[in-house]
Design a protein around this motif. Structure first.
Motif, PDB file in Angstrom:
ATOM      1  N   SER A 136      41.008 -73.398  25.111  1.00  0.00           N
ATOM      2  CA  SER A 136      42.284 -73.215  25.791  1.00  0.00           C
ATOM      3  C   SER A 136      43.331 -74.077  25.103  1.00  0.00           C
ATOM      4  O   SER A 136      43.005 -75.159  24.589  1.00  0.00           O
ATOM      5  CB  SER A 136      42.176 -73.615  27.265  1.00  0.00           C
ATOM      6  N   ASN A 182      39.113 -62.418  24.524  1.00  0.00           N
ATOM      7  CA  ASN A 182      40.488 -62.892  24.700  1.00  0.00           C
ATOM      8  C   ASN A 182      41.466 -61.777  24.368  1.00  0.00           C
ATOM      9  O   ASN A 182      41.318 -61.077  23.371  1.00  0.00           O
ATOM     10  CB  ASN A 182      40.749 -64.105  23.801  1.00  0.00           C
ATOM     11  N   ASP A 221      34.321 -72.035  25.392  1.00  0.00           N
ATOM     12  CA  ASP A 221      35.669 -71.657  25.802  1.00  0.00           C
ATOM     13  C   ASP A 221      36.685 -72.557  25.097  1.00  0.00           C
ATOM     14  O   ASP A 221      36.427 -73.748  24.877  1.00  0.00           O
ATOM     15  CB  ASP A 221      35.824 -71.786  27.317  1.00  0.00           C
ATOM     16  N   ALA A 269      46.987 -67.736  29.853  1.00  0.00           N
ATOM     17  CA  ALA A 269      46.337 -66.551  30.381  1.00  0.00           C
ATOM     18  C   ALA A 269      47.387 -65.486  30.673  1.00  0.00           C
ATOM     19  O   ALA A 269      48.580 -65.761  30.776  1.00  0.00           O
ATOM     20  CB  ALA A 269      45.556 -66.905  31.648  1.00  0.00           C
ATOM     21  N   ASP A 282      40.749 -74.159  31.312  1.00  0.00           N
ATOM     22  CA  ASP A 282      42.072 -73.574  31.168  1.00  0.00           C
ATOM     23  C   ASP A 282      43.102 -74.550  31.718  1.00  0.00           C
ATOM     24  O   ASP A 282      42.763 -75.499  32.419  1.00  0.00           O
ATOM     25  CB  ASP A 282      42.180 -72.225  31.890  1.00  0.00           C
ATOM     26  N   HIS A 283      44.363 -74.284  31.370  1.00  0.00           N
ATOM     27  CA  HIS A 283      45.467 -75.173  31.700  1.00  0.00           C
ATOM     28  C   HIS A 283      46.551 -74.333  32.359  1.00  0.00           C
ATOM     29  O   HIS A 283      46.725 -73.162  32.034  1.00  0.00           O
ATOM     30  CB  HIS A 283      45.988 -75.825  30.416  1.00  0.00           C
ATOM     31  N   GLU A 308      39.944 -68.863  34.106  1.00  0.00           N
ATOM     32  CA  GLU A 308      41.284 -68.549  33.608  1.00  0.00           C
ATOM     33  C   GLU A 308      42.292 -68.830  34.715  1.00  0.00           C
ATOM     34  O   GLU A 308      42.024 -68.591  35.898  1.00  0.00           O
ATOM     35  CB  GLU A 308      41.394 -67.079  33.181  1.00  0.00           C
ATOM     36  N   THR A 360      39.072 -62.561  30.467  1.00  0.00           N
ATOM     37  CA  THR A 360      40.444 -62.605  29.979  1.00  0.00           C
ATOM     38  C   THR A 360      41.308 -61.691  30.823  1.00  0.00           C
ATOM     39  O   THR A 360      40.786 -60.848  31.574  1.00  0.00           O
ATOM     40  CB  THR A 360      40.525 -62.217  28.481  1.00  0.00           C
ATOM     41  N   GLN A 371      39.919 -67.436  21.065  1.00  0.00           N
ATOM     42  CA  GLN A 371      41.254 -67.570  21.663  1.00  0.00           C
ATOM     43  C   GLN A 371      42.309 -67.352  20.595  1.00  0.00           C
ATOM     44  O   GLN A 371      42.358 -68.062  19.596  1.00  0.00           O
ATOM     45  CB  GLN A 371      41.431 -68.952  22.281  1.00  0.00           C
ATOM     46  N   ASP A 378      33.139 -69.143  32.978  1.00  0.00           N
ATOM     47  CA  ASP A 378      34.484 -69.253  32.430  1.00  0.00           C
ATOM     48  C   ASP A 378      35.503 -69.414  33.550  1.00  0.00           C
ATOM     49  O   ASP A 378      35.235 -69.093  34.711  1.00  0.00           O
ATOM     50  CB  ASP A 378      34.801 -67.994  31.622  1.00  0.00           C
TER      51      ASP A 378
END
Length: 504
Positions: free
Chosen positions: A370, A241, A368, A116, A429-430, A490, A190, A305, A488
């Motif tokens: 990621s 994104n 989504d 992100a 997300d990570h 982020e 995003t 993405q 979502d």
């Protein structure tokens, strides 16, 4: 959970390809070259109750992996299999440096591989405690009446991990203007490299009276402004994104089946039509559009993405009420013509289709995508009963590893939800920390054992379920269900993370 332990210059004149796409009865389509146009629900019931309704001097060429190389600027880029540049990392001669630590466009190193964008630094005194902390940002349908009907939440996920499988009363922040009245129904989210937020209107929670305008939230003031208005009379958008290399934003449009590329002034740079491969420079001029109808199943991009020189996106093929006996929901990718970020339809390919789960006869769409710290891909599904009718407990998060040019399923290494381990709500997300967490939105994360937790699940890197995860109820009310509310997520990276190793 990141609990810190510690417009194009060169375009090919004509391109052809064959897309074997679900929803296309002929099994193939004809691709036209880029063109220029200057003018510019009822969900099913289940166990927890009811549900809610650039420039250069060479012509770019494709490489053997489906990526695009530009010999004038991509020398030194990472590559795989000896087939030429694949990743959009600038070579030693690239001096177009932006962001915090440098890179092509406005990239920080981690952004090149899908992290992100920049960290928001809102000046609201109520946000002061969140500065320099690890946070997750979540979109959602409102749960309370005005003035607390917020559509966006910042969650403090810093500090030592709390006890797993119990609700963690995480600090929450809402700017007072981030309400349903001001933001509308939003799903996609995003951030750009400067920490500004962009949100897309959605029909994931039901019909949306304001389906066409992407909104921008200033990363300092928190002010909401209209960023871009796209052709749309009802179906709204999928996800969006920011790509730091081209410094543009990609948005999937549920109405015409196109992916729009928008510059940072809100102007349409290009569009890419998944089904036909048609690329336009500037807005499209599709006959009869917008017509207020959803693009047909099999022709409708959702998740999107940019990562490592390609634009990955999902195609919504089927849902609960309209299964496809021949095709499952899919993930595709397409390369770029060059660093301007215009999609090159000759490089489009289907990466994989999604399996069915929980003994079902059909898959659910991916909302989504990621890319994790290792370069692996995480995809989150959202249970949809029809075009704008949402449900729950038929979706999960899948993990894929890139091996010898193919994305290989690692299965459901991240299990969302307690009683029903298929309770993903569609966001993932990570945090790009090797010892960090994967964050996923979900329903019934804790289901009366003893609390009722709906919202955000953080699972340690490597996988697992609620027994090892942090669970956060996002309205701090743990006796009532908030089914199908969340969207979502982020996780912006404070400063930067080390560049992740590319898939190999």
């Amino acid at each position: 959970m990141r609990y810190s332990r510690d417009s194009a210059s060169h375009v090919l004149a004509s391109l052809t390809m064959a897309l074997v796409a679900c929803g296309d009865s002929s099994g193939s389509s004809t691709t036209t070259g880029p063109t220029t146009n200057e003018t510019g629900s009822v969900g099913s019931t289940s166990i927890d109750g009811g549900s809610g309704g650039s420039s250069g001097s060479t012509v770019p060429t494709t490489d053997g992996s489906g990526g695009v190389s530009d010999s004038a600027s991509d020398t030194g880029a990472a590559s795989t299999g000896g087939v030429g540049p694949k990743f959009d990392v600038g070579g030693g001669g690239n001096t177009d440096v932006g962001g915090n630590t440098g890179g092509p466009g406005s990239c920080r190193p981690s952004e090149i591989y899908g992290a992100a964008g920049g960290f928001p630094a809102f000046t609201d005194p109520n946000y002061a405690a969140f500065l320099n902390k690890a946070v997750a940002i979540v979109t959602h349908n409102n749960w309370d009446p005005a003035p607390n009907n917020f559509s966006l939440t910042v969650v403090d996920i810093s500090g030592d991990p709390p006890p797993p499988n119990l609700n963690y009363l995480a600090p929450l922040y809402h700017h007072p203007t981030w309400t349903l009245d001001n933001l509308g129904k939003i799903f996609g989210l995003t951030l750009d490299s400067d920490g500004n937020l962009y949100v897309a209107p959605t029909t994931a929670y039901g019909a949306n009276p304001s389906p066409a305008t992407i909104k921008r939230i200033d990363g300092v003031t928190g002010e909401i402004t209209a960023f871009a208005t796209l052709p749309n009379n009802g179906p709204a958008m999928g996800n969006l994104n920011y790509d730091c290399v081209s410094q543009t934003i990609y948005v999937s449009n549920f109405e015409d089946g196109r992916i729009y590329q928008i510059d940072m002034n809100g102007k349409i740079v290009s569009t890419y039509h998944h089904q036909t491969g048609d690329v336009t420079m500037g807005p499209p001029a599709d006959p009869g559009e917008p017509d207020g109808q959803f693009a047909p199943l099999g022709q409708r991009p959702w998740a999107i993405q940019s990562n490592a020189g390609r634009l990955y996106y999902s195609v919504w093929v089927e849902h609960l009420q309209t299964p496809d006996p021949n095709c499952d929901n899919e993930v595709w990718s397409v390369g770029y013509v060059d660093k301007s970020g215009v999609p090159d339809p000759a490089t489009a390919k289907m990466e994989f289709s999604l399996p069915t789960i929980n003994g079902g006869t059909n898959s659910t769409p991916v909302s989504d995508i990621s890319f994790a710290q290792t370069g692996w891909m995480l995809v989150a599904q959202r249970t949809m009963s029809n075009d704008n009718g949402t449900s729950a407990h038929q979706s999960t998060t899948f993990e894929y590893d890139y091996q010898n040019g193919t994305w290989v399923s690692q299965g459901t290494t991240y299990v969302v939800g307690e009683l029903l381990p298929y309770s993903a709500a569609g966001g993932v997300d990570h945090d790009f920390d090797p010892n960090g967490y994967v964050w996923m939105t979900g329903d019934a994360l804790d289901f009366y054992t003893p609390d009722v937790v709906y919202g955000l699940q953080g699972t340690p890197y490597g996988g697992g379920g609620v027994e090892t995860s942090t669970l956060i109820d996002l309205d701090h009310e743990i006796t009532q269900q908030d089914k199908t509310v969340y969207g979502d997520v982020e996780v912006p990276i404070p400063g930067d993370a080390m560049p992740v190793p590319p898939p190999s």
